[in-house]
Write a protein that holds these residues in place. Sequence first.
Motif, PDB file in Angstrom:
ATOM      1  N   PRO A 699      84.750  31.222  78.359  1.00  0.00           N
ATOM      2  CA  PRO A 699      84.453  30.177  77.668  1.00  0.00           C
ATOM      3  C   PRO A 699      84.075  28.938  78.435  1.00  0.00           C
ATOM      4  N   TYR A 700      82.894  28.999  79.106  1.00  0.00           N
ATOM      5  CA  TYR A 700      82.457  28.065  79.983  1.00  0.00           C
ATOM      6  C   TYR A 700      82.235  26.607  79.352  1.00  0.00           C
ATOM      7  N   THR A 701      81.848  26.408  77.888  1.00  0.00           N
ATOM      8  CA  THR A 701      81.936  25.285  77.317  1.00  0.00           C
ATOM      9  C   THR A 701      82.924  25.395  76.073  1.00  0.00           C
ATOM     10  N   ALA A 702      83.992  24.498  76.167  1.00  0.00           N
ATOM     11  CA  ALA A 702      84.748  24.240  75.013  1.00  0.00           C
ATOM     12  C   ALA A 702      85.285  22.919  74.584  1.00  0.00           C
ATOM     13  N   TYR A 703      85.429  22.538  73.196  1.00  0.00           N
ATOM     14  CA  TYR A 703      85.631  21.433  72.946  1.00  0.00           C
ATOM     15  C   TYR A 703      86.981  21.084  72.818  1.00  0.00           C
ATOM     16  N   SER A 704      87.276  19.840  73.396  1.00  0.00           N
ATOM     17  CA  SER A 704      88.778  19.447  73.243  1.00  0.00           C
ATOM     18  C   SER A 704      88.834  18.262  72.460  1.00  0.00           C
ATOM     19  N   ALA A 705      90.006  18.173  71.969  1.00  0.00           N
ATOM     20  CA  ALA A 705      90.538  16.750  71.143  1.00  0.00           C
ATOM     21  C   ALA A 705      91.919  16.522  71.249  1.00  0.00           C
ATOM     22  N   LYS A 706      92.412  15.324  71.408  1.00  0.00           N
ATOM     23  CA  LYS A 706      93.858  14.950  71.349  1.00  0.00           C
ATOM     24  C   LYS A 706      94.251  15.507  69.884  1.00  0.00           C
ATOM     25  N   LYS A 707      95.729  15.990  70.030  1.00  0.00           N
ATOM     26  CA  LYS A 707      96.404  16.595  68.865  1.00  0.00           C
ATOM     27  C   LYS A 707      96.461  15.542  67.892  1.00  0.00           C
ATOM     28  N   SER A 708      96.578  14.280  68.215  1.00  0.00           N
ATOM     29  CA  SER A 708      97.039  13.109  67.340  1.00  0.00           C
ATOM     30  C   SER A 708      95.509  12.929  66.705  1.00  0.00           C
ATOM     31  N   PHE A 709      94.513  13.145  67.207  1.00  0.00           N
ATOM     32  CA  PHE A 709      93.150  12.788  66.660  1.00  0.00           C
ATOM     33  C   PHE A 709      92.874  13.885  65.715  1.00  0.00           C
ATOM     34  N   MET A 710      93.460  15.223  66.099  1.00  0.00           N
ATOM     35  CA  MET A 710      92.729  16.265  65.123  1.00  0.00           C
ATOM     36  C   MET A 710      93.718  16.145  63.945  1.00  0.00           C
ATOM     37  N   GLU A 711      94.894  15.599  63.888  1.00  0.00           N
ATOM     38  CA  GLU A 711      95.716  15.431  62.622  1.00  0.00           C
ATOM     39  C   GLU A 711      95.451  14.365  61.901  1.00  0.00           C
ATOM     40  N   ALA A 712      94.948  13.220  62.446  1.00  0.00           N
ATOM     41  CA  ALA A 712      94.530  12.238  61.731  1.00  0.00           C
ATOM     42  C   ALA A 712      93.402  12.530  61.007  1.00  0.00           C
ATOM     43  N   ASN A 713      92.107  13.235  61.760  1.00  0.00           N
ATOM     44  CA  ASN A 713      90.820  13.259  61.344  1.00  0.00           C
ATOM     45  C   ASN A 713      90.308  14.692  61.207  1.00  0.00           C
ATOM     46  N   PRO A 714      90.916  15.565  60.324  1.00  0.00           N
ATOM     47  CA  PRO A 714      90.563  17.013  60.333  1.00  0.00           C
ATOM     48  C   PRO A 714      89.069  16.900  59.749  1.00  0.00           C
ATOM     49  N   GLU A 715      88.666  16.297  58.807  1.00  0.00           N
ATOM     50  CA  GLU A 715      87.348  16.444  58.377  1.00  0.00           C
ATOM     51  C   GLU A 715      86.320  15.981  59.269  1.00  0.00           C
ATOM     52  N   ILE A 716      86.653  15.334  60.232  1.00  0.00           N
ATOM     53  CA  ILE A 716      85.551  14.856  61.356  1.00  0.00           C
ATOM     54  C   ILE A 716      85.568  16.300  62.294  1.00  0.00           C
ATOM     55  N   ILE A 717      86.780  16.817  62.689  1.00  0.00           N
ATOM     56  CA  ILE A 717      86.860  18.098  63.315  1.00  0.00           C
ATOM     57  C   ILE A 717      85.926  19.032  62.804  1.00  0.00           C
ATOM     58  N   GLN A 718      86.038  19.385  61.298  1.00  0.00           N
ATOM     59  CA  GLN A 718      85.683  20.519  60.601  1.00  0.00           C
ATOM     60  C   GLN A 718      84.041  20.072  60.674  1.00  0.00           C
ATOM     61  N   LYS A 719      83.486  19.206  60.246  1.00  0.00           N
ATOM     62  CA  LYS A 719      82.113  18.864  60.180  1.00  0.00           C
ATOM     63  C   LYS A 719      81.450  19.089  61.586  1.00  0.00           C
ATOM     64  N   PHE A 720      82.062  18.874  62.689  1.00  0.00           N
ATOM     65  CA  PHE A 720      81.533  19.014  64.120  1.00  0.00           C
ATOM     66  C   PHE A 720      81.482  20.430  64.292  1.00  0.00           C
ATOM     67  N   THR A 721      82.399  20.900  63.837  1.00  0.00           N
ATOM     68  CA  THR A 721      82.682  22.562  64.373  1.00  0.00           C
ATOM     69  C   THR A 721      81.435  23.049  63.342  1.00  0.00           C
TER      70      THR A 721
END
Length: 812
Positions: A699-721
Motif C-alpha cells: 500500500p504505497y499510497t494510502a489516504y489518512s485522516a484524523k478520527k475526529s474529522f472522519m466522525e464529523a465529516n463522513p459525507e466528505i470522506i465518502q465523496k472523496f473515496t
Amino acid sequence: MMTAIHTPTMIDGYVRLSRDDNKRNYSSIENQKLIIQKYAEENNMIVRHIYEDDGISGYSFNRPQFQNMMANLGSIDVIVAKDLSRIGRHNAKVLLFLEEMEEQGKRVILIDDNYDSLYSDDDIIGIKTWDNERHVKNTSRKVKRIKKMEQENGTLKCAPPFGYTRHPLNKQMVLIDEEAAAILNLEKDLYLEGNGIRKIAEILSDRGVPTPTMLQKERFQALGLPYHREVAYMWSYGMVKDTLFNDYHNGVLRTHKRERMTINGKDKKISRDQQYVFPDHHPKIFDDDTMKLLFEVKDSRHHSQYRGQRKHINLFSGCLYCKDCGMKLTAINRPNRGKYYVCGTYNKKGKQFCEYAHLVTEETLMDALVKYLTLCRDSLVDIIQNFDLSNLKAPTYSADDSLQRLENELEKIKKELKTLITQKVKELTTNPGMAEIINETYASLQTEKMERISAIEKTLQDLTKEPHIPTAAIKPNLQTALDILNEVLEQKGLTRTDIEVLVERIIVDKDGNVDIYLKHGLGNLAAYDFKAHKENLKLTMMIEAIRLLKKDETGFTSVKFLAESLKDMGYPMHKKKFTTYMEHLLDLGLVEKTGIYHYPYRIVASREKLTSVEKMFIMLGQTGGMPQMVFEYILKKNGIDPKADVSIDQSISFGLTAAAFTSSDAQFTVEFEPFATGLELEGSGYVVASLGTDSGYVPYTAYSAKKSFMEANPEIIQKFTNAIQKGIDYVNSHSAEEIAKTISPQFKETPLENITKIVERYKQQDTWKENTIFEKESFDLLQNILDEAGELPARVPYEDLVTTEFSEKAAK
C-alpha cells in the motif's frame, strides 16, 4: 385545449477579451455578445444586461465590469459567458468563483464548454481552469523571453528619456532634443553651483522653465495630436533627481532595470550590477568628466534623512521576499510576541492584494540560516580534505579552442537564419493568401535560431570577460571560505553585517517556509530542506510534550504549562501555537477536556500507552524511504544481502537519480516514471524488473485522516473515496491509448506515445487495484517490510488504524 406558457428566464451575460488571448482562437467582444444572444433565443431566455471588460487580462479578477457584476449579484439569477476562460484564467480564483456562485444559488452557463451549474457533473472542470491559466503563463513566458532578448541586444523600446527624441524617419535612431538638453545643462549648472535638488526645483518653477510633460504636450499639440497624460506645471524633487542623475545623458543605455516576478504583479527593481549596460549607445549630452563630477558631488553630499534614534535592529530586513507577490517582508516588533516579519503588501494593503501574511519569526530565520551555514561548512571541510591537485587532469582543449568552436557555431546558425528568412519571403511572395499560416510556421523556427544566437553571444562575452582561474588557487580560496564560515558560526549569533555578506535573499511562502539563497556559491555546497527540518522540529516537540505528560504526578495539564515548558527547553513555542499540538494529544486519546478552568485537561492515557505513542513518533522522525525499504525487502527475498552483496548509494536526491545513473558506473537504478521510460528511450538503460510486481501489493499510497474529522465529516470522506474509485474504474475499463489521451493535457512536456507506453506498463504490472479497500494482507506486508528494515519497533493491530467502511461503499 390549454397550452403551457413558460416564462422566459432573465439572464446576465459577461464578455471579455484581452492581450492574453490568441485573437484567431477567441471571438471578439461583439461575437461573444452574439453567441450569448443566440443562446438566449434558443433557450427561452432574455438578456437583461451584458457586462463587458475589453483589454483586461483574465488572470486578474480586479476587472471593472466583473466587479460591477459581482456587486449586483443580488439581482442576478443566471450568468452566461462564452466559455470558462472568459470568466478568468486564474485557476484557483475561477474555481472559487464557481463555488461561491453555487453557494449563493446562482446559475452559471458556459456555452462552448457545455457547462451548466444547474445540471453539471463535469469532473474535469479543474483541468480546464488549469489549462486556461497555463495559457496565460505560457504567453507571459514568451513575452518575457522576447523582452529579455531585446534588452540583451540593447533595444530601447520605450520613449527616450528627457533630453532625447527619436528620428522622425528612422525610429531606431535617437537624437538630442536641443530644448530639453538646454534645461538639463541648466539643472547641472545650478547643482554644481551648490544648490540642492529641492532648491533647483524651486528655481526652475520660479523661472517658468517648462517641465518634461509640458514640453511633451506642446510637441503633441504642434502635430495636432491629443495628449492624455496628466501635465505637471511645477518642478518637483523627483523630476530633478530623475532627469539630472540619469547616465543615459552620458550615452549609456541600461536595460533590464525592472523585472516583473508574477503575472500582473508589480515590477521589481533590478540592481545596477544585474542590468544590461551599453556604453556609447547614443549621442552624449554630458561628457564623461561632467557625469563623473555630478556623481562625485552627489556622493559627497549624501547623508541619512533619518532624524530619530533607531529603537530596533531588524537583522533580516531587506533580504526577505514574499513568494507570492515578490514584495519585501516588513519587520514587526510587538511586546510578548518577539520579532517577526510579514509581507509588506499584506501589511500595508491587506488580503485583497496579497492573501497571506507570510509570517516568519526572526528566531526561526536565525535557526534555519545557522543550520544551513553549518551544512555548507561541513561540506566545505569534506571538499578541502579530499581535494587532491595531482588528480586533476589537464583539459584537452584551451579557452581559445572554446572561443573558436563557439564562433564557428555562431556563424553557422546566422547563415541558417538568413536562409530561413529568405525562404519565408519567397513563400510569402508566391502564396500571399497564406501569409498567416506561413508566418506562424516560420515563427517558432526563427525564435529558436534567435535564442541560440543570443545564448552563444552571451557565452562568448562571458568567456572573453572572465579570466581563467589557475587550478592551484582553488584550494586556498576554499580554505578562506571555510575560515569565514567558521568565524561566523563560532559567534553566539549572526550580525546584520554577516547576513548582508552571506545571504542573497530569502523567499518566504504562505506557511512561513523559507528558501535561503546564499551568495558566493555557498548554496551549491549543500542542500537544506527547511520544510523537512520544520516537520522534524514539530515531531521533536510533540515527543517532548508526551514525555512531560509521562512525568506529571497530578493527573492534569494545560496548554500554558506545556507551551512554557517547551519554551524553557529552548524550543520556539508559545501558548497560541501549542493549541494545535493539544488537539493532536486529544485525537490520540492521551488527554481529555475537563471543563475546569484551573485544570483544563485530564491525562487519561497510562504511562505504557504514552511510552508506546512516544516510540511511534520517534519512528516517524527517522530516515528510511519506502523505495529503499521495498528494494531491500525484495533483495532479501531473493537471497541477496543489501549490506554485504551490493552497494546502494542513498546520498543522491530523489529527482537526480536518473541523471546520476547515466553519468556514473552504477549498474542499476530504482526509478519512478517517467524517468524509467526516459532512460530507455535515450538508450541509457532498460527496465529489467518491477518492484511492485516482485514485492506484492504494497500500500504505497494510502489516504489518512484524523478520527475526529472522519466522525464529523463522513459525507466528505465518502465523496472523496467515491472519486478515487471512479478513477480506478476508468483505468481498469479503458485501453492504455484511451487513458493516455485523457491524461495527456496534464503532462504537456511528455509525448503521447511515451505516456501510452508508461500506462501500458502499469497495466501489465497490474499496478491499479479494482478498489480502494485496504486489505489486511497488504497491511501485514507493509509491516513486514518496515520490520525487515528495522523501522518498526512494534506491530500495530490492523483494526486500530484501518477502516474499510467508505471503500466498501464506494466499490458497490
